[in-house]
Design a protein around this motif. Structure first.
Motif, PDB file in Angstrom:
ATOM      1  N   CYS A 236      64.125  25.966  51.942  1.00 25.74           N
ATOM      2  CA  CYS A 236      62.979  24.764  51.661  1.00 25.74           C
ATOM      3  C   CYS A 236      62.491  24.972  50.519  1.00 25.74           C
ATOM      4  CB  CYS A 236      62.220  25.399  52.802  1.00 25.74           C
ATOM      5  SG  CYS A 236      60.807  26.421  52.512  1.00 25.74           S
ATOM      6  N   SER A 237      60.948  24.163  50.485  1.00 21.24           N
ATOM      7  CA  SER A 237      60.572  24.616  48.462  1.00 21.24           C
ATOM      8  C   SER A 237      58.920  24.922  49.277  1.00 21.24           C
ATOM      9  CB  SER A 237      60.546  23.557  48.199  1.00 21.24           C
ATOM     10  OG  SER A 237      59.897  21.927  48.705  1.00 21.24           O
ATOM     11  N   ARG A 238      58.697  25.749  48.657  1.00 19.66           N
ATOM     12  CA  ARG A 238      56.976  25.139  48.317  1.00 19.66           C
ATOM     13  C   ARG A 238      56.137  25.142  49.963  1.00 19.66           C
ATOM     14  NH1 ARG A 238      54.346  29.162  45.843  1.00 19.66           N
ATOM     15  NH2 ARG A 238      52.297  29.746  47.091  1.00 19.66           N
ATOM     16  N   PRO A 239      56.113  23.308  50.154  1.00 19.87           N
ATOM     17  CA  PRO A 239      55.011  23.089  50.450  1.00 19.87           C
ATOM     18  C   PRO A 239      55.557  23.320  52.113  1.00 19.87           C
ATOM     19  CG  PRO A 239      55.886  21.670  48.778  1.00 19.87           C
ATOM     20  CD  PRO A 239      56.947  22.633  48.683  1.00 19.87           C
ATOM     21  N   VAL A 240      56.750  23.751  52.178  1.00 15.50           N
ATOM     22  CA  VAL A 240      56.933  24.012  54.024  1.00 15.50           C
ATOM     23  C   VAL A 240      56.401  25.619  53.965  1.00 15.50           C
ATOM     24  CG1 VAL A 240      59.035  24.041  55.579  1.00 15.50           C
ATOM     25  CG2 VAL A 240      59.234  22.448  53.663  1.00 15.50           C
ATOM     26  N   SER A 249      60.641  33.683  53.946  1.00 20.94           N
ATOM     27  CA  SER A 249      62.111  34.168  53.969  1.00 20.94           C
ATOM     28  C   SER A 249      62.796  32.912  52.953  1.00 20.94           C
ATOM     29  CB  SER A 249      62.400  34.975  54.776  1.00 20.94           C
ATOM     30  OG  SER A 249      62.580  34.219  55.765  1.00 20.94           O
ATOM     31  N   ARG A 250      62.524  32.061  53.857  1.00 23.95           N
ATOM     32  CA  ARG A 250      63.688  30.979  54.197  1.00 23.95           C
ATOM     33  C   ARG A 250      63.146  29.886  52.271  1.00 23.95           C
ATOM     34  NH1 ARG A 250      66.802  28.388  58.543  1.00 23.95           N
ATOM     35  NH2 ARG A 250      66.207  30.505  60.150  1.00 23.95           N
ATOM     36  N   GLN A 251      62.818  30.339  51.770  1.00 25.22           N
ATOM     37  CA  GLN A 251      61.732  29.640  50.399  1.00 25.22           C
ATOM     38  C   GLN A 251      63.073  29.888  49.207  1.00 25.22           C
ATOM     39  OE1 GLN A 251      58.230  29.697  48.953  1.00 25.22           O
ATOM     40  NE2 GLN A 251      58.535  29.365  47.025  1.00 25.22           N
ATOM     41  N   VAL A 252      63.380  28.696  48.451  1.00 25.41           N
ATOM     42  CA  VAL A 252      63.626  29.120  47.520  1.00 25.41           C
ATOM     43  C   VAL A 252      63.321  28.786  46.183  1.00 25.41           C
ATOM     44  CG1 VAL A 252      65.561  27.963  46.695  1.00 25.41           C
ATOM     45  CG2 VAL A 252      65.832  27.933  48.372  1.00 25.41           C
ATOM     46  N   GLY A 253      63.625  29.396  45.078  1.00 32.02           N
ATOM     47  CA  GLY A 253      62.252  29.527  44.307  1.00 32.02           C
ATOM     48  C   GLY A 253      62.398  30.440  43.952  1.00 32.02           C
ATOM     49  N   SER A 254      61.054  30.202  42.096  1.00 31.32           N
ATOM     50  CA  SER A 254      60.601  31.549  41.857  1.00 31.32           C
ATOM     51  C   SER A 254      59.906  32.215  42.530  1.00 31.32           C
ATOM     52  CB  SER A 254      60.303  31.256  40.486  1.00 31.32           C
ATOM     53  OG  SER A 254      58.768  30.399  40.611  1.00 31.32           O
ATOM     54  N   SER A 255      58.712  32.579  43.119  1.00 30.25           N
ATOM     55  CA  SER A 255      58.297  33.065  43.910  1.00 30.25           C
ATOM     56  C   SER A 255      58.671  33.275  45.360  1.00 30.25           C
ATOM     57  CB  SER A 255      56.678  31.977  44.471  1.00 30.25           C
ATOM     58  OG  SER A 255      56.666  31.225  44.988  1.00 30.25           O
ATOM     59  N   GLY A 256      60.708  32.772  46.227  1.00 24.68           N
ATOM     60  CA  GLY A 256      60.878  32.956  46.348  1.00 24.68           C
ATOM     61  C   GLY A 256      62.491  33.746  46.796  1.00 24.68           C
ATOM     62  N   PRO A 261      74.253  29.337  46.405  1.00 26.44           N
ATOM     63  CA  PRO A 261      75.190  28.041  47.475  1.00 26.44           C
ATOM     64  C   PRO A 261      76.343  27.373  45.953  1.00 26.44           C
ATOM     65  CG  PRO A 261      73.216  27.167  46.829  1.00 26.44           C
ATOM     66  CD  PRO A 261      73.174  28.472  46.188  1.00 26.44           C
ATOM     67  N   LYS A 262      77.305  27.412  47.376  1.00 23.13           N
ATOM     68  CA  LYS A 262      78.686  26.085  46.448  1.00 23.13           C
ATOM     69  C   LYS A 262      77.900  24.782  46.589  1.00 23.13           C
ATOM     70  CE  LYS A 262      82.089  27.536  48.487  1.00 23.13           C
ATOM     71  NZ  LYS A 262      83.460  27.307  48.993  1.00 23.13           N
ATOM     72  N   VAL A 263      76.968  24.285  47.753  1.00 23.69           N
ATOM     73  CA  VAL A 263      76.674  23.217  48.051  1.00 23.69           C
ATOM     74  C   VAL A 263      74.850  23.431  48.305  1.00 23.69           C
ATOM     75  CG1 VAL A 263      76.331  20.675  49.292  1.00 23.69           C
ATOM     76  CG2 VAL A 263      78.595  21.976  48.608  1.00 23.69           C
ATOM     77  N   TYR A 264      74.471  22.032  47.627  1.00 29.26           N
ATOM     78  CA  TYR A 264      72.487  22.450  48.252  1.00 29.26           C
ATOM     79  C   TYR A 264      72.245  21.202  48.376  1.00 29.26           C
ATOM     80  CZ  TYR A 264      67.559  24.430  47.695  1.00 29.26           C
ATOM     81  OH  TYR A 264      66.866  24.726  47.842  1.00 29.26           O
ATOM     82  N   LEU A 265      72.323  20.958  49.455  1.00 30.27           N
ATOM     83  CA  LEU A 265      71.598  19.228  49.778  1.00 30.27           C
ATOM     84  C   LEU A 265      69.951  19.268  50.100  1.00 30.27           C
ATOM     85  CD1 LEU A 265      73.806  19.473  52.792  1.00 30.27           C
ATOM     86  CD2 LEU A 265      73.546  17.223  51.444  1.00 30.27           C
ATOM     87  N   ALA A 266      69.476  18.344  48.370  1.00 29.20           N
ATOM     88  CA  ALA A 266      67.753  19.240  48.765  1.00 29.20           C
ATOM     89  C   ALA A 266      67.210  17.710  49.323  1.00 29.20           C
ATOM     90  CB  ALA A 266      67.519  18.967  46.781  1.00 29.20           C
ATOM     91  N   GLN A 274      59.568  25.385  39.578  1.00 21.16           N
ATOM     92  CA  GLN A 274      59.884  27.167  40.299  1.00 21.16           C
ATOM     93  C   GLN A 274      60.499  26.649  41.483  1.00 21.16           C
ATOM     94  OE1 GLN A 274      57.004  24.914  39.788  1.00 21.16           O
ATOM     95  NE2 GLN A 274      55.033  25.895  38.654  1.00 21.16           N
ATOM     96  N   HIS A 275      61.020  25.189  42.002  1.00 17.31           N
ATOM     97  CA  HIS A 275      62.650  25.531  42.796  1.00 17.31           C
ATOM     98  C   HIS A 275      63.118  25.636  42.281  1.00 17.31           C
ATOM     99  CE1 HIS A 275      63.740  24.768  46.348  1.00 17.31           C
ATOM    100  NE2 HIS A 275      64.000  23.651  46.078  1.00 17.31           N
ATOM    101  N   LEU A 276      63.896  25.095  41.065  1.00 14.90           N
ATOM    102  CA  LEU A 276      65.291  24.936  40.587  1.00 14.90           C
ATOM    103  C   LEU A 276      65.146  26.040  40.108  1.00 14.90           C
ATOM    104  CD1 LEU A 276      64.560  21.707  38.635  1.00 14.90           C
ATOM    105  CD2 LEU A 276      65.276  22.028  40.601  1.00 14.90           C
ATOM    106  N   ALA A 277      64.126  27.107  40.036  1.00 10.13           N
ATOM    107  CA  ALA A 277      64.662  28.148  38.914  1.00 10.13           C
ATOM    108  C   ALA A 277      64.897  28.773  40.550  1.00 10.13           C
ATOM    109  CB  ALA A 277      63.468  29.224  38.869  1.00 10.13           C
ATOM    110  N   GLY A 278      65.140  28.741  41.412  1.00  6.54           N
ATOM    111  CA  GLY A 278      65.635  29.714  42.052  1.00  6.54           C
ATOM    112  C   GLY A 278      67.080  28.894  43.059  1.00  6.54           C
TER     113      GLY A 278
END
Lengths: 328, 263
Positions: A236-240, A249-256, A261-266, A274-278
């Motif tokens: 997930c991203s930060r707002p979640v 621990s599920r957060q993707v990003g610079s603070s997560g 992965p091979k495939v990322y479904l956003a 900050q999310h993309l950085a992860g």
């Protein structure tokens, strides 16, 4: 042209990746610039950082002291104000330390401040033209910064391409004696490492990642069902996480977490930097978002403007059908 | 503990598509939905929780115009004791430094132990809190995700650093903290609560009351000025699937199969 300084952060004796990016940004301000790296720290770690920086910087200013054994922006700001001449341009990376340091540094240097620069379009007399983003990356802007009394800029990590194969063999100059004793109203106590979660999203080849567009906690099942049929995990991203719908621990990003992965479904993720950085390793990114202007569509490989709450369940059903057919 | 929260009313990016206006010199501002800047709302909630533990008073201030009163009332409905509107034609066109200078003058009119801001607003600057602290010579920490009040006019705070790690520090009061989202769960504000504070007077402060020279704030003093907005052309951009939902799903499944997403 004023002298350009780059404040370099480091960990375990290795300069941060942004060290070379700051040098690249300095050359965008002034192609003839010979920027000076400034580093604070102590002991063998500091020595090895300075040594590594000699390849990228013709001059490296070293500020050593026990007070710099942990990055305390207040102490470091006071040190920088003592050594950096008035009217200079100072660069730092726009990450958690730069955000702590740079605004106050600009005040104490009586310099202009431009945060989070993505691009530099050059100097026109005393005016620097800088590219920024606003509204979570939905739109960009140009700002004009008057630098006659100096400037402090923070630079978006990853935005400036470093020069390859730099080999300057620069000089290291010890500036510690100019700094003297420092006091601070903020004192470092300890660092607490992130807790391991129930699912390790860094180990999955496929991630179904959800953002604010999931709207409520009860809808997370929609993403989990798709993840289940794909053999994927839900990230997930930060707002979640802010809403306490999923663990940190599920957060993707610079603070997560940083994921590869091979495939990322956003799904319903706007795509803040900050999310993309992860997201590393150049995965195949699919973006599903109601907002056609969402910045995620600039970085995704495939984009679909749709409501994830309707699209994802239908996708899940199709995958189930497909699995049923192939199983025969 | 006397707490000041500096807040802003901003277009809500979760509710709006931000587009260029037809002249191309500004964003399209008609029909934008405004709300309190989300991190500021977390800051107010944090202030209310601190005061509930140790006593004190919460003031929410904003630099802006009449329209911005709505967020002050919203935060008063949450429980803030007072809302203050800092407004003057001379403040228009201020850069981050100018806003910090205005807030500094306001802070010096009061007796605050703790000043909170949200970590950043719509322009993503994350700058005013750090500038304000430096102007006041107060300690500062950004990206704060927990605050504990200690004895002897000290705080123990946590900052969000990389990888979900936390940096713990002790801070002397008075200090300025910029608060990260997720630090707490902001309470719900209903229409009833907002109606209850609808007629509470909101004091205003202008350049005169704050003893600010017009030349030190506003457009004249701004060293950093936005020239224009433009639509970014970053990266290659996604291949957009523009078919019906069924067609899009078919196409997506083909692509996923090719990319290893369908094992």
């Amino acid at each position: 042209m004023a002298r350009i300084f780059a404040f370099i952060t480091h960990r375990s004796g290795v300069p941060d990746d942004t060290a070379a990016e700051l040098a690249a940004a300095a050359r965008k301000i002034d192609p003839a610039a010979s920027p000076i790296a400034v580093v604070t720290g102590q002991g063998p770690d500091l020595e090895s950082v300075c040594s590594a920086l000699r390849a990228t910087y013709a001059e490296v200013w070293k500020i050593s002291g026990y007070v710099f054994s942990h990055s305390n922006a207040e102490s470091i700001r006071k040190a920088l104000v003592k050594v950096i001449p008035a009217g200079s341009v100072v660069l730092a990376a726009h990450e958690h330390f730069g955000i702590d340091l740079a605004p106050g540094l600009s005040v104490k240097l009586s310099a202009a401040y431009v945060p989070d620069a993505l691009g530099i379009e050059g100097l026109d007399g005393n005016h620097l033209k800088v590219v920024r983003q606003e509204f979570g990356g939905q739109i960009s802007s140009h700002v004009r910064c008057e630098i006659s009394s100096g400037a402090v800029l923070t630079i978006r990590p990853g935005a400036f391409k470093p020069q390859e194969n730099a080999s300057l063999a620069g000089n290291v100059v010890d500036k510690s004696a100019e700094v003297g004793a420092l006091t601070a109203g903020r004192r470092y106590l300890q660092t607490i490492l992130a807790e391991a979660g129930d699912v390790d999203i860094t180990k999955h080849a496929v991630l179904v990642s959800i953002g604010r567009g999931i709207q409520e906690k009860d809808n997370i099942g929609i993403a989990q069902e798709l993840a289940d049929v794909l053999g994927a995990a839900v990230s997930c991203s930060r707002p979640v996480v802010d809403a306490k719908w999923l663990e940190k621990s599920r957060q993707v990003g610079s603070s997560g977490k940083t994921v590869k992965p091979k495939v990322y479904l956003a799904c319903g993720i706007s795509g803040a930097f900050q999310h993309l950085a992860g997201i590393k390793g150049n995965p195949f990114i699919v973006a599903i978002n109601k907002n056609a202007k969402a910045p995620i569509f600039q970085v995704a490989d495939v984009g679909i403007v749709d409501d994830l709450l309707e699209f994802v369940p239908e996708l899940t059903n199709k995958v189930r059908e497909l699995r049923g057919i192939t199983a025969k | 503990m006397e707490i000041l929260v500096c807040a802003r009313r901003v277009p809500d990016t979760s509710e709006n598509e931000i587009t260029l206006n037809s002249a191309g010199n500004d964003i399209e501002r008609d029909e934008l939905v405004y709300s309190i800047n989300e991190p500021d709302n977390y800051a107010v909630e944090e202030a209310l929780q601190i005061v509930a533990r140790v006593g004190g008073k919460v003031t929410v201030a904003t630099v802006g115009g009449e329209d911005d009163e709505e967020i002050l009332r919203r935060e008063m409905a949450m429980g803030a004791n007072q809302g203050v509107l800092i407004t003057d034609a001379a403040f228009e066109g201020s850069d981050g430094r100018g806003i910090a200078a205005i807030l500094k003058a306001f802070v010096q009119k009061g007796n605050y132990d703790l000043i909170l801001t949200g970590v950043q607003a719509e322009a993503g600057g994350a700058q005013v809190g750090g500038m304000l602290a430096a102007m006041l010579d107060y300690p500062f920490a950004s990206l704060v995700n927990s605050i504990e009040v200690l004895d002897g006019r000290k705080l123990k705070i946590s900052r969000e650093i990389e990888g979900g790690n936390k940096e713990i520090s002790e801070m002397d009061l008075p200090c300025v903290l910029s608060v990260q989202t997720g630090i707490n769960e902001p309470r719900y504000v209903g229409m009833k609560g907002i109606r209850a504070v609808a007629s509470v007077p909101i004091p205003t402060y202008g350049a005169g009351e704050l003893g600010l020279e017009a030349s030190t704030v506003g457009a004249a003093a701004a060293k950093v000025k936005r020239v224009d907005y433009f639509v970014p052309a970053l990266g290659k951009g996604a291949e957009m699937l523009n078919g019906s939902r069924e067609e899009n799903i078919e196409k997506l499944l083909e692509l996923l199969a090719a990319k290893g997403g369908l094992k």
